[in-house]
Each structure stands twice: as structure tokens, then as C-alpha cells.
Design a protein around this motif. Structure first.
Motif, mmCIF file in Angstrom:
data_model
loop_
_atom_site.group_PDB
_atom_site.id
_atom_site.type_symbol
_atom_site.label_atom_id
_atom_site.label_comp_id
_atom_site.label_asym_id
_atom_site.label_seq_id
_atom_site.Cartn_x
_atom_site.Cartn_y
_atom_site.Cartn_z
ATOM 1 N N GLU A 81 -42.836 2.581 25.916
ATOM 2 C CA GLU A 81 -44.287 2.432 25.742
ATOM 3 C C GLU A 81 -45.081 2.695 27.016
ATOM 4 O OE1 GLU A 81 -42.706 -1.888 26.185
ATOM 5 O OE2 GLU A 81 -41.984 0.096 25.582
ATOM 6 N N ALA A 82 -44.396 2.869 28.151
ATOM 7 C CA ALA A 82 -45.102 3.134 29.405
ATOM 8 C C ALA A 82 -45.794 4.490 29.340
ATOM 9 C CB ALA A 82 -44.121 3.092 30.574
ATOM 10 N N GLU A 83 -47.052 4.527 29.788
ATOM 11 C CA GLU A 83 -47.798 5.784 29.760
ATOM 12 C C GLU A 83 -48.881 5.792 30.831
ATOM 13 O OE1 GLU A 83 -49.751 6.244 26.033
ATOM 14 O OE2 GLU A 83 -50.925 4.409 26.213
ATOM 15 N N GLY A 84 -49.179 6.988 31.329
ATOM 16 C CA GLY A 84 -50.278 7.151 32.280
ATOM 17 C C GLY A 84 -49.953 6.642 33.667
ATOM 18 N N ARG A 85 -50.925 5.954 34.264
ATOM 19 C CA ARG A 85 -50.817 5.476 35.641
ATOM 20 C C ARG A 85 -50.614 3.968 35.659
ATOM 21 N NH1 ARG A 85 -56.253 6.834 38.504
ATOM 22 N NH2 ARG A 85 -55.081 7.574 40.305
ATOM 23 N N TYR A 86 -49.971 3.498 36.744
ATOM 24 C CA TYR A 86 -49.783 2.062 36.930
ATOM 25 C C TYR A 86 -50.015 1.712 38.394
ATOM 26 C CZ TYR A 86 -47.793 1.669 32.265
ATOM 27 O OH TYR A 86 -47.623 1.678 30.894
ATOM 28 N N ILE A 87 -51.082 0.959 38.665
ATOM 29 C CA ILE A 87 -51.306 0.433 40.008
ATOM 30 C C ILE A 87 -50.257 -0.639 40.279
ATOM 31 C CG2 ILE A 87 -52.886 -0.899 41.468
ATOM 32 C CD1 ILE A 87 -55.199 0.459 39.947
ATOM 33 N N CYS A 88 -49.669 -0.578 41.468
ATOM 34 C CA CYS A 88 -48.590 -1.502 41.829
ATOM 35 C C CYS A 88 -48.995 -2.256 43.090
ATOM 36 C CB CYS A 88 -47.294 -0.715 42.050
ATOM 37 S SG CYS A 88 -45.847 -1.730 42.387
ATOM 38 N N THR A 89 -49.562 -3.435 42.912
ATOM 39 C CA THR A 89 -49.971 -4.267 44.039
ATOM 40 C C THR A 89 -49.711 -5.725 43.696
ATOM 41 O OG1 THR A 89 -51.728 -4.701 45.643
ATOM 42 C CG2 THR A 89 -52.389 -4.541 43.324
ATOM 43 N N ALA A 90 -49.403 -6.520 44.712
ATOM 44 C CA ALA A 90 -49.022 -7.908 44.470
ATOM 45 C C ALA A 90 -49.953 -8.912 45.135
ATOM 46 C CB ALA A 90 -47.587 -8.136 44.949
ATOM 47 N N HIS A 91 -50.276 -8.703 46.402
ATOM 48 C CA HIS A 91 -51.018 -9.700 47.178
ATOM 49 C C HIS A 91 -52.185 -9.039 47.904
ATOM 50 C CE1 HIS A 91 -47.633 -12.401 46.507
ATOM 51 N NE2 HIS A 91 -46.846 -11.414 46.882
ATOM 52 N N SER A 92 -53.351 -9.639 47.802
ATOM 53 C CA SER A 92 -54.518 -9.213 48.568
ATOM 54 C C SER A 92 -54.853 -10.316 49.560
ATOM 55 C CB SER A 92 -55.712 -8.941 47.647
ATOM 56 O OG SER A 92 -56.835 -8.528 48.393
ATOM 57 N N GLU A 122 -65.714 -9.611 61.340
ATOM 58 C CA GLU A 122 -65.948 -9.703 59.907
ATOM 59 C C GLU A 122 -66.521 -8.398 59.364
ATOM 60 O OE1 GLU A 122 -64.821 -12.090 58.072
ATOM 61 O OE2 GLU A 122 -64.088 -13.083 59.888
ATOM 62 N N VAL A 123 -66.098 -8.031 58.163
ATOM 63 C CA VAL A 123 -66.568 -6.820 57.500
ATOM 64 C C VAL A 123 -67.161 -7.201 56.156
ATOM 65 C CG1 VAL A 123 -64.896 -5.337 58.657
ATOM 66 C CG2 VAL A 123 -64.281 -6.405 56.486
ATOM 67 N N GLY A 124 -67.830 -6.251 55.524
ATOM 68 C CA GLY A 124 -68.461 -6.511 54.230
ATOM 69 C C GLY A 124 -67.462 -6.558 53.093
ATOM 70 N N GLU A 125 -67.995 -6.608 51.887
ATOM 71 C CA GLU A 125 -67.148 -6.646 50.702
ATOM 72 C C GLU A 125 -66.355 -5.352 50.585
ATOM 73 O OE1 GLU A 125 -66.618 -9.176 48.533
ATOM 74 O OE2 GLU A 125 -67.754 -10.344 50.010
ATOM 75 N N GLU A 126 -65.130 -5.483 50.106
ATOM 76 C CA GLU A 126 -64.258 -4.329 49.958
ATOM 77 C C GLU A 126 -63.791 -4.191 48.518
ATOM 78 O OE1 GLU A 126 -61.445 -3.880 53.497
ATOM 79 O OE2 GLU A 126 -62.015 -5.991 53.580
ATOM 80 N N ASP A 127 -63.376 -2.980 48.181
ATOM 81 C CA ASP A 127 -62.894 -2.720 46.831
ATOM 82 C C ASP A 127 -61.572 -3.449 46.577
ATOM 83 O OD1 ASP A 127 -65.029 -1.014 46.313
ATOM 84 O OD2 ASP A 127 -63.979 0.708 47.136
ATOM 85 N N MET A 128 -61.414 -3.945 45.358
ATOM 86 C CA MET A 128 -60.202 -4.645 44.971
ATOM 87 C C MET A 128 -59.500 -3.851 43.870
ATOM 88 S SD MET A 128 -60.359 -7.247 46.976
ATOM 89 C CE MET A 128 -59.177 -8.418 46.325
ATOM 90 N N LEU A 129 -58.173 -4.017 43.801
ATOM 91 C CA LEU A 129 -57.357 -3.330 42.806
ATOM 92 C C LEU A 129 -56.654 -4.347 41.927
ATOM 93 C CD1 LEU A 129 -55.647 -0.753 45.206
ATOM 94 C CD2 LEU A 129 -57.517 -0.260 43.632
ATOM 95 N N THR A 130 -56.298 -3.942 40.725
ATOM 96 C CA THR A 130 -55.553 -4.814 39.833
ATOM 97 C C THR A 130 -54.309 -4.119 39.311
ATOM 98 O OG1 THR A 130 -55.618 -6.085 37.775
ATOM 99 C CG2 THR A 130 -56.973 -4.097 37.849
ATOM 100 N N SER A 131 -53.209 -4.869 39.218
ATOM 101 C CA SER A 131 -51.974 -4.357 38.627
ATOM 102 C C SER A 131 -51.719 -5.010 37.269
ATOM 103 C CB SER A 131 -50.784 -4.595 39.566
ATOM 104 O OG SER A 131 -50.655 -5.984 39.840
ATOM 105 N N GLU A 132 -52.792 -5.413 36.605
ATOM 106 C CA GLU A 132 -52.673 -6.095 35.310
ATOM 107 C C GLU A 132 -51.911 -5.248 34.294
ATOM 108 O OE1 GLU A 132 -55.529 -8.045 31.817
ATOM 109 O OE2 GLU A 132 -56.408 -7.211 33.639
ATOM 110 N N LYS A 133 -52.168 -3.945 34.284
ATOM 111 C CA LYS A 133 -51.499 -3.062 33.318
ATOM 112 C C LYS A 133 -49.986 -3.089 33.529
ATOM 113 C CE LYS A 133 -51.274 1.745 31.757
ATOM 114 N NZ LYS A 133 -51.646 3.157 32.065
ATOM 115 N N LEU A 134 -49.548 -3.046 34.779
ATOM 116 C CA LEU A 134 -48.127 -3.059 35.093
ATOM 117 C C LEU A 134 -47.507 -4.410 34.739
ATOM 118 C CD1 LEU A 134 -45.758 -1.475 36.319
ATOM 119 C CD2 LEU A 134 -46.476 -2.292 38.576
ATOM 120 N N GLN A 135 -48.226 -5.489 34.982
ATOM 121 C CA GLN A 135 -47.709 -6.818 34.655
ATOM 122 C C GLN A 135 -47.565 -7.006 33.145
ATOM 123 O OE1 GLN A 135 -49.324 -10.161 37.146
ATOM 124 N NE2 GLN A 135 -50.487 -8.528 38.124
#
Length: 213
Positions: free
Chosen positions: A137-148, A173-186
Motif C-alpha cells: 500500500e506504500a505510494e508516493g513520498r514519505y517524509i522521514c523525521t523523528a525529532h525537532s 534567537e531566530v524567527g519561526e521556522e518551517d516544520m515537517l511531519t512524518s505522519e504519513k510514514l507513521q
């Protein structure tokens, strides 16, 4: 790395870079500001060339071409897009990802930007690659990240385990940064080990290789 069986499935390892740089605000369509980035987000190749971010361009071009090849040939292509990969080294040479951690231990920076680091263990990336290859059932892309984790918090964690290294002295200190999710992979069944395990095993492998001497 690519897992590949002719006329069946290919599972190449891509990168977070083809996800991180969507079209800027003056281009349409663009990724909504503040929205966590998932597999639907693609870096804009024209923007990468304009800003001379050639590495990001090459990664984005390679991944998009893999999917175009899949359309033309019928090959089932699934990609894994990992963030910063840490963990024990197999080889004696230092790679670019490990160098990020090694510099935190050795460089003694007077100041360092307090940026987010999205980290995943190399062993968990290997598990992700096998998972997307073996699951029908795996298809397309999968972001693979664990800890931010922010740079300051990462250094504090390292210092609590390994107190005798030359850590950064202060943080900017820096401003807000983009975040990623690996929900699809989980959802596919992927899990990851604790960050402390990754850090300890990384540093111990650097010690064993003589990299931290």
C-alpha cells in the motif's frame, strides 16, 4: 541508496530538501504560511536556481524525474525524504550530516543561531526504506523525521550526557521556522528510537573512530 527489482518497485532515498522550499509568496500556487509541511509540498526549482541553491535544485529535480520515469514506465516508485541523519557510523570517514553534530561538540562557537534541527536516526531511515518497499500500500513520498529540537536544547542535552566537550558559548534567537511531519510514514507502521539513544550511539561511534580526539 535505491532498493530496486526490475518491473516491480523502486524505493530511492531522497531528502528533506525537495520539501522545504515551496514557491515564495510572490508565486502561485504557494504553501500556506505557518502550515506544517507534508509530502504534498515541493521545493520550487525556479526559486532554487534564482537563489543558486544548486544542491536543493538537484535533489528536487532527481526526485521529480523519478516520478516522471514511473509514469512513463509503470514502475512503482516510492521515495523516502529524511531530515538530518545521525547515528553510528559504518565508515571511518565523516559525512556531512555527522559533521553537524561533531562541530557542536568540538568547535566551541562564540555564538550559534538557535535554529530547529529535524533529526532522524540512520537505523530508523533504513527501517523506513524497507517498510515502504515491502508494504504494497506504500505510494508516493514519505517524509522521514523523528525529532525537532532547537540548537540550544540539543546542546543542553549533549552537555548533560557528555559534559567535557567544547560546546557553543551562546545562541542567537531566530524567527519561526518551517516544520515537517512524518505522519504519513507513521501511519504505514514506522516508529523511531529516542533522541538520546541516537546521540549516545553517534558520539560513541565518533569516539571509537578517533574523530573526537
Amino acid at each position: 541508496m535505491i532498493l530496486f527489482v526490475p518491473q516491480l518497485k523502486a524505493a530511492p532515498v531522497s531528502s528533506m530538501l525537495p520539501v522545504l522550499y515551496p514557491p515564495p509568496p510572490f508565486l502561485i500556487p504557494r504553501w500556506p504560511k505557518g502550515q506544517i509541511k507534508d509530502e504534498a509540498c515541493w521545493s520550487d526549482k525556479e526559486y532554487c536556481t534564482t537563489t543558486k541553491n544548486w544542491y536543493c535544485f538537484s535533489k528536487t529535480e532527481a526526485e521529480s524525474e523519478a516520478f516522471e520515469f514511473a509514469k512513463r514506465t509503470g514502475l512503482d516508485v516510492v521515495t523516502v525524504c529524511p531530515t538530518l541523519i545521525l547515528g553510528p557510523l559504518l565508515q571511518p570517514a565523516v559525512n556531512a550530516s555527522s559533521l553537524v553534530l561533531i562541530k557542536l561538540l568540538k568547535e566551541g562557537y562564540d555564538s550559534l543561531e538557535n535554529k530547529h534541527r529535524s533529526i532522524v536516526d540512520v537505523r530508523d531511515v533504513a527501517q523506513a526504506l524497507l517498510l515502504v518497499y515491502e508494504k504494497p500500500e506504500a505510494e508516493g513520498r514519505y517524509i522521514c523525521t523523528a525529532h525537532s529540537i532547537r540548537a540550544r536544547d540539543l546542546v543542553d542535552k549533549l552537555r548533560s550526557i557528555f559534559p567535557n566537550y567544547n560546546y557553543p558559548k551562546s545562541f542567537i534567537e531566530v524567527g519561526e521556522e518551517d516544520m515537517l511531519t512524518s505522519e504519513k510514514l507513521q501511519k504505514l507502521g514506522w516508529s523511531y528510537r529516542p533522541l538520546e539513544e541516537t546521540l549516545v550511539d553517534s558520539v560513541e561511534s565518533y569516539r571509537k573512530a578517533g574523530i573526537l580526539d
